[in-house]
Design a protein around this motif. Structure first.
Motif, PDB file in Angstrom:
ATOM      1  N   UNK A  83       0.855  -1.187   0.000  1.00  0.00           N
ATOM      2  CA  UNK A  83       0.000   0.000   0.000  1.00  0.00           C
ATOM      3  C   UNK A  83       0.891   1.237   0.000  1.00  0.00           C
ATOM      4  N   UNK A  84       0.565   2.192  -0.858  1.00  0.00           N
ATOM      5  CA  UNK A  84       1.399   3.401  -0.956  1.00  0.00           C
ATOM      6  C   UNK A  84       1.451   4.107   0.392  1.00  0.00           C
ATOM      7  N   UNK A  85       0.387   3.982   1.153  1.00  0.00           N
ATOM      8  CA  UNK A  85       0.307   4.670   2.442  1.00  0.00           C
ATOM      9  C   UNK A  85       1.114   3.985   3.540  1.00  0.00           C
ATOM     10  N   UNK A  86       1.565   2.768   3.276  1.00  0.00           N
ATOM     11  CA  UNK A  86       2.283   2.052   4.331  1.00  0.00           C
ATOM     12  C   UNK A  86       3.517   2.828   4.752  1.00  0.00           C
ATOM     13  N   UNK A  87       3.646   3.035   6.050  1.00  0.00           N
ATOM     14  CA  UNK A  87       4.771   3.837   6.538  1.00  0.00           C
ATOM     15  C   UNK A  87       6.103   3.114   6.408  1.00  0.00           C
ATOM     16  N   UNK A  88       6.058   1.780   6.283  1.00  0.00           N
ATOM     17  CA  UNK A  88       7.309   1.023   6.239  1.00  0.00           C
ATOM     18  C   UNK A  88       7.887   0.894   4.833  1.00  0.00           C
ATOM     19  N   UNK A  89       7.047   1.074   3.839  1.00  0.00           N
ATOM     20  CA  UNK A  89       7.416   0.726   2.473  1.00  0.00           C
ATOM     21  C   UNK A  89       8.735   1.358   2.008  1.00  0.00           C
TER      22      UNK A  89
END
Ligand SMILES: [Zn+2]
Length: 162
Positions: free
Chosen positions: A42-48
């Motif tokens: 997910x683009x919103x994932x803070x870990x990406x």
């Protein structure tokens, strides 16, 4: 619940289902490990952004139906190419710490010659396994050395030039 904390190098990241990723790490304390990142795509994932291959990170994992990523924090970006990351990943055994190789990578003094020596394959003592000529490359699948002309028959992405 068992928790693991270590500095780690992100070696590879693969899609796993619709939203999850499977990430392969070279951790300082535990060697090579693979863990799941829930919804990392997910683009919103803070870990990406922290889990990009080539990143040096601080990593926290928990054991919960396999290893799961709880937290990842990027410290810096290494200069290894995607192909070098792939070869390191292929050479390392699962869950075996390799401090010597870790130091070579994070200090920026990365040489295949040294990496192979640490893992027990010394190019200086090796000959081509086909023709006994001078060893110039290492084939990671067969774990054999080859000379220049014999190695030209091997798949390029599986060969380390020393
Ligand atoms: Zn040869």
């Amino acid at each position: 619940m068992q928790e693991y904390f270590s500095d780690a190098i992100v070696l590879d990241r693969l899609a796993n289902g619709d939203l999850d990723s499977r990430v392969v790490f070279f951790t300082k304390k535990f060697g090579k490990l693979a863990a799941k990142a829930k919804s990392a795509r997910k683009i919103t994932s803070k870990l990406s952004a922290h889990l990009e291959p080539g990143n040096l990170i601080q990593l926290r994992l928990i054991e919960k139906n396999g290893l799961q990523i709880v937290d990842a924090l990027k410290m810096s970006r290494l200069t290894l190419s995607p192909q070098e990351l792939y070869l390191v990943s292929e050479l390392l055994a699962e869950a075996e710490p390799e401090f010597g190789i870790w130091e070579l990578i994070v200090s920026g003094k990365f040489f295949w010659l040294e990496v192979l020596k640490i893992l027990g394959w010394d190019p200086m003592l090796a000959r081509c396994s086909d023709c006994s000529g001078k060893a110039l490359s290492f084939h990671i699948t067969s774990q054999e050395f080859y000379c220049g002309s014999c190695s030209s028959k091997l798949p390029k992405n599986k060969v380390i030039y020393v």
